[in-house]
Design an enzyme around this catalytic site. Structure first.
Site, PDB file in Angstrom:
ATOM      1  N   HIS A 143     -21.012  49.914  -2.853  1.00  0.00           N
ATOM      2  CA  HIS A 143     -21.801  48.695  -3.071  1.00  0.00           C
ATOM      3  C   HIS A 143     -22.359  48.078  -1.782  1.00  0.00           C
ATOM      4  CE1 HIS A 143     -20.880  49.082  -7.183  1.00  0.00           C
ATOM      5  NE2 HIS A 143     -19.760  48.385  -7.251  1.00  0.00           N
ATOM      6  N   HIS A 213     -23.749  43.191 -10.967  1.00  0.00           N
ATOM      7  CA  HIS A 213     -22.379  43.571 -11.316  1.00  0.00           C
ATOM      8  C   HIS A 213     -21.701  42.543 -12.232  1.00  0.00           C
ATOM      9  CE1 HIS A 213     -18.676  45.716 -10.935  1.00  0.00           C
ATOM     10  NE2 HIS A 213     -19.100  46.461  -9.940  1.00  0.00           N
ATOM     11  N   GLU A 350     -23.912  48.635 -15.275  1.00  0.00           N
ATOM     12  CA  GLU A 350     -24.718  48.465 -14.063  1.00  0.00           C
ATOM     13  C   GLU A 350     -25.842  49.495 -14.087  1.00  0.00           C
ATOM     14  OE1 GLU A 350     -21.609  48.670 -10.805  1.00  0.00           O
ATOM     15  OE2 GLU A 350     -20.403  48.616 -12.606  1.00  0.00           O
TER      16      GLU A 350
HETATM   17  C1  GLA Z   1     -18.148  49.736  -9.734  1.00  0.00           C
HETATM   18  C2  GLA Z   1     -17.386  50.914  -9.314  1.00  0.00           C
HETATM   19  C3  GLA Z   1     -15.955  50.718  -9.616  1.00  0.00           C
HETATM   20  C4  GLA Z   1     -15.428  49.471  -8.950  1.00  0.00           C
HETATM   21  C5  GLA Z   1     -16.283  48.296  -9.348  1.00  0.00           C
HETATM   22  C6  GLA Z   1     -15.899  47.065  -8.573  1.00  0.00           C
HETATM   23  O1  GLA Z   1     -18.233  49.638 -11.084  1.00  0.00           O
HETATM   24  O2  GLA Z   1     -17.854  52.113  -9.872  1.00  0.00           O
HETATM   25  O3  GLA Z   1     -15.213  51.828  -9.201  1.00  0.00           O
HETATM   26  O4  GLA Z   1     -15.458  49.615  -7.563  1.00  0.00           O
HETATM   27  O5  GLA Z   1     -17.625  48.574  -9.112  1.00  0.00           O
HETATM   28  O6  GLA Z   1     -14.559  46.775  -8.648  1.00  0.00           O
END
Ligand code: GLA
Length: 385
Positions: A143, A213, A350
């Site tokens: 991210h 997110h 997402e």
């Molecule tokens: C995304 C990732 C997960 C986790 C979340 C945040 O969905 O794929 O593995 O890191 O973000 O917690």
């Protein structure tokens, strides 16, 4: 000028107005055909660690839906949709005050960039040069790195029908090449959708993959687990991962696996199945390769809470969607209304290009060049049976 409660009507009733009545300034309003007001109000919500003001904008569509968005990380802190009787229900996880958002380890509600999801070994090659980005998830970068767009102060501007947030990420920030100017516009549609338009330009070749997110629980945030929510994902294939959750590069047919959501299935129906991919993800934490393949806005997923009859439809022009079942939540975070957030009390959808695309030539490219425009749209649309 203050709006009084009666004038504001049903759309602005509830927490948003109650909490902000004294400070909130209505900045744009139109009268909708229901008599409730559509518009935006803003107020100061907190201070960043270095003393800058964080503002909250409250968008209302005049049809009973409202969204609270803050300039820190472009975070959606609350999203209220009307229930059967028209009462607004908050369907997203989040915190009641600003301070916990400074850490926000689970990325509640945040805009994610410069690169959503993971980049394997925290490096990639571009134009023959290797770029190293921060390792913040084992050996990988997640991210956008240690200080991604989720933890930046965005500049807000009201635009017709919505809120435009701008963040300029400098050349070399978190290791990424090129100054990237990102603009994200949030707006509410008349049919109770949260529309997110993403836009970016760069002055050097770079990679970009923006998403949001938000964690949803259609029964209401903090109202139990989402295992009985019925999920449908319009994908014949998903991208299996290794133990670091980096895609192997292959597309795997969902047919005959717990990843087959082409017809609706309760999220919990197969989540505990003896399946290697589910074990690696500690549940669902996978990118689905959408049948629409991206390019035009199409339905990517539909979710229904059987208890309340509330449904969410996700439309996007992106080729992928990360379905994540809150596997890393463990009850240690206390959210709005003092609610604890245990594992699987919410899901994320997402919209994105595929994780690790910069290292996977077989995946659609995330390269952005000077002169090109990165432009994508996602809508989270709610309805009530
Ligand atoms: C995304 C990732 C997960 C986790 C979340 C945040 O969905 O794929 O593995 O890191 O973000 O917690």
């Amino acid at each position: 000028m203050l709006i009084n409660r009666r004038q504001a009507g049903a759309a602005l009733a509830g927490l948003a107005l109650a909490a902000c009545e004294k400070k909130a300034e209505p900045t744009a309003e139109t009268k909708s055909d229901t008599g409730a007001k559509a518009g935006i109000m803003k107020h100061e919500w907190g201070k960043t660690p270095d003393g800058q003001t964080v503002e909250m904008y409250m968008l209302s569509n005049g049809k009973g839906m409202s969204a609270d968005i803050i300039t820190w990380g472009g975070i959606v802190t609350a999203l209220k949709v009307p229930d059967k009787s028209g009462t607004p229900v908050d369907v997203v996880l989040g915190f009641e005050s600003f301070d916990p958002y400074v850490k926000n380890p689970a990325y509640f509600g945040a805009l994610i960039g410069r690169y959503g999801n993971r980049i394997g070994h925290a490096q990639f090659k571009l134009d023959g040069k290797t770029y190293t980005v921060p390792k913040n998830d084992g050996d990988n970068s997640l991210h956008g790195g240690k200080a991604g767009f989720n933890s930046k102060l965005w500049t807000a501007k009201e635009v017709p029908g919505g809120l435009e947030l701008t963040y300029v990420s400098k050349d070399g920030e978190e290791g990424y090449p090129g100054t990237l100017t990102a603009k994200v516009t949030y707006s509410l549609t008349d049919d109770n959708g949260l529309k997110i338009d993403y836009f970016a330009t760069t002055d050097k070749d770079t990679v970009v993959n923006l998403t949001n997110h938000t964690y949803f629980n259609l029964a209401g945030q903090g109202e139990g687990l989402i295992l009985d929510h019925e999920m449908q994902i319009m994908a014949d294939n998903f991208t299996p991962v290794d133990k670091g959750l980096i895609p192997t590069g292959k597309l795997q047919p969902v047919e005959g696996t717990p990843f087959d959501f082409r017809q609706p299935h309760a999220i919990g129906e197969r989540i505990g199945a003896d399946n290697e991919q589910l074990k690696l993800g500690k549940g669902y934490d996978h990118n689905f390769a959408l049948n629409s393949k991206g390019g035009t806005l199409a339905t990517a997923a539909k979710v229904k809470d059987p208890k309340t009859g509330r449904t969410l439809e996700v439309l996007t022009d992106q080729p992928g969607i990360q379905f994540y079942t809150g596997n890393f939540l463990d009850g240690s975070l206390t959210g709005k209304g003092g609610k604890k957030y245990p594992q699987r009390c919410a899901f994320c959808l997402e919209t994105q290009h595929f994780p690790d695309a910069p290292n996977k030539p077989e995946f659609a490219s995330t390269l952005l060049k000077p002169g090109q425009e990165y432009k994508t749209t996602t809508i989270y649309k709610f309805s009530q049976a």
